[in-house]
Write a protein that holds these residues in place. Structure first.
Motif, short mmCIF file in Angstrom:
data_model
loop_
_atom_site.label_atom_id
_atom_site.label_comp_id
_atom_site.label_asym_id
_atom_site.label_seq_id
_atom_site.Cartn_x
_atom_site.Cartn_y
_atom_site.Cartn_z
N GLU A 324 13.15 9.19 17.06
CA GLU A 324 14.61 9.29 17.03
C GLU A 324 15.06 10.72 16.77
N GLU A 325 14.46 11.33 15.76
CA GLU A 325 14.86 12.69 15.40
C GLU A 325 14.46 13.68 16.49
N ALA A 326 13.28 13.46 17.06
CA ALA A 326 12.80 14.39 18.08
C ALA A 326 13.71 14.39 19.29
N THR A 327 14.01 13.21 19.82
CA THR A 327 14.81 13.15 21.04
C THR A 327 16.24 13.59 20.79
N SER A 328 16.79 13.30 19.62
CA SER A 328 18.16 13.72 19.32
C SER A 328 18.26 15.23 19.16
#
Length: 546
Positions: A324-328
């Motif tokens: 989640e954090e990576a793609t955002s």
């Protein structure tokens, strides 16, 4: 390009007025500190003020380690709906906004080609969360600056990886770039300006174009990461070990500094402390961007090792949070705009063991408060172009035959060639008459439009043939071939207006050129750091040691 309604609303927001913030975090001191590279004296050189468009696709962290680490982590196993949700998180921009193209390298015998990824960081503060982490509310909505740039090169056989950092205040010529949103054409810079201004000329695709013009290296992808992603990602992996050789508090009497406060030794930093480490300049070594780049290299190496060793990433909740954090946090080119593409890339990168990763900084010298590439920088770029490992562990290999240029050479007697004398060295003056002699050789061999330039250039170690644009590459190759100059010495350059032969210090006499044996060693001035070196420790300036 993918844009949400909220992001469109963000782009329409005007820059708010507000009081100056006296406590300027490290990395933002360039806005008001005339004593450091990137200060007010640079504002007249590239037009960085005004015209900025705050948008999420532009926001990115001023450091680069996390971007590569995110890719190395990869994401997998999500259900279809969650997969589509993650895809929707990823922002994209065009890869190259310039007119110039650099052909992809020739495949090796196994049909493999190298992979080059430009990792870009910006000082943009275009969301409340990023502004809170980055500070300096007066920069909200201003034109972003690409304050950190790293080229990640993965060898064709995926056995090794090389990383080249470019200081933010390197003087370069930014090519003409066309903004993908409104079609605005940003003309080529009038002379050399700081490389960090390239991001404001339409987006990351102009930074890619600038790198390709300078290095001659074909770039396949770019990646950017934002502030909020850094904090959460460092937490997701449980912290990244870093080392200082003395107690440090990055804060001076004027309030400059990141606020990083650590005791001597090794510590696993995460959250805002990880962000402080990556932004620290005041307190590390000489307080320059070069020292900051070294700290970022250490963090990146440590992050890669942590991701490889961290068993908590097998926890579904941990992995989902990481995804989640990576793609955002990511902004990428269209070639990396889905989780599947990122995962495939991560699979390629995971093949490289830490001991075959080499971090370097582009060799440079000061020009006033700025820096410029040195001859060693061209050596470093050549090694990357020719896919030669920077760790020196490659077996000696014959370079691949150069591809055929897109435009064939004109007839020899129609090719205009300027010959210049660059034979001066640190110990010897220029060899007299060399431009005339070599121009005469070319005329004898059918290049009747060859002329000698009477001026003497600064030292050029090797004889080179330079050309300004792709349509003249074939002509330059033809000139080099007629004199026995190797294809590796034919280079595209914005410093020339036509085919230009520079007679170097390796051809001070005689009429037969003998190419020197190629030196494939990484220059010492690149300050190479091996990815497996867990003993690296940042030297602390005693003035910042409590």
């Amino acid at each position: 390009m993918t844009r949400s309604g909220v992001q469109e609303e963000d782009r329409r927001e005007s820059r708010p007025d507000g009081p100056d913030v006296p406590d300027v975090p490290d990395g933002l001191e360039t806005k008001d500190d005339p004593g450091v590279p990137g200060g007010p004296e640079a504002k007249g050189t590239g037009g960085t003020g005004g015209g900025g468009r705050p948008r999420r696709a532009r926001r990115a962290l001023r450091w680069t380690g996390l971007a590569l680490a995110v890719i190395l982590a990869g994401t997998a196993g999500a259900g279809y709906l969650y997969y589509e949700h993650l895809n929707g998180n990823i922002q994209q921009d065009p890869l190259n906004l310039g007119d110039g193209k650099v052909a992809a390298p020739t495949p090796n015998a196994a049909g493999q080609t190298p992979l080059n990824i430009l990792v870009i960081g910006s000082d943009a503060r275009d969301s409340e969360e990023n502004q809170q982490l980055g500070g300096a509310r007066e920069t909200f909505g201003s034109t972003p600056l690409a304050d950190v740039q790293m080229l990640v090169h993965v060898s064709a056989d995926r056995s090794n990886m090389s990383v080249v950092s470019m200081p933010r205040d390197t003087l370069v010529e930014i090519p003409k770039c066309t903004d993908p949103d409104d079609g605005k054409v940003h003309p080529a810079s009038d002379g050399r300006v700081m490389t960090n201004q390239s991001l404001g000329h339409g987006g990351p695709g102009c930074t890619v174009a600038t790198w390709q013009e300078l290095t001659g290296i074909h770039i396949d992808h770019f990646v950017m990461v934002d502030f909020a992603g850094v904090v959460a990602m460092a937490d997701a992996v449980g912290g990244v070990p870093v080392c200082v050789d003395a107690d440090i508090h990055s804060r001076d009497a004027q309030g400059h500094g990141s606020g990083l406060k650590l005791e001597k030794g090794t510590h696993a930093v995460k959250g805002e402390q990880a962000l402080q480490w990556l932004r620290t300049r005041y307190g590390f070594e000489d307080g320059s961007d070069l020292a900051r780049a070294k700290a970022q290299h250490m963090y990146l190496n440590s992050m890669v090792r942590t991701l490889r060793e961290n068993a908590t990433l097998g926890n579904p909740n941990k992995l989902r949070r990481l995804a989640e954090e990576a793609t955002s946090a990511l902004t990428v080119d269209p070639g990396l705009d889905t989780v599947k593409k990122l995962y495939d890339l991560s699979d390629e990168l995971r093949r490289v063991k830490p001991e075959r990763i080499t971090m370097t900084t582009m060799p440079n010298r000061y020009v006033g408060a700025r820096v410029e590439p040195t001859e060693d920088a061209e050596q470093l770029f050549r090694l990357v172009r020719e896919d030669i490992a920077l760790d020196g562990k490659d077996a000696k290999k014959k370079p691949a035959e150069p591809r055929e240029p897109d435009d064939p050479a004109a007839p020899d007697d129609e090719i205009a060639v300027q010959v210049r004398n660059g034979t001066r060295t640190d110990r010897l003056g220029a060899a007299g008459g060399r431009a005339n002699t070599v121009a005469g050789l070319l005329v004898e061999r059918g290049f009747t439009k060859a002329v000698a330039d009477p001026s003497v250039l600064p030292s050029e170690e090797r004889t080179l043939v330079r050309y300004p644009s792709a349509d003249l590459e074939g002509d330059a190759r033809s000139v080099a071939k007629s004199l026995g100059i190797p294809a590796s010495s034919v280079q595209r350059s914005t410093d020339v207006s036509g085919v230009t032969l520079v007679v170097g210090a390796d051809w001070r006499e005689g009429t037969a050129y003998e190419a020197p044996e190629s030196d494939d060693r990484t220059p010492e001035s690149a300050e190479a750091l091996n990815g497996a070196d867990a003993s690296a420790c940042m030297k602390v300036d005693p003035a910042f040691s409590p």
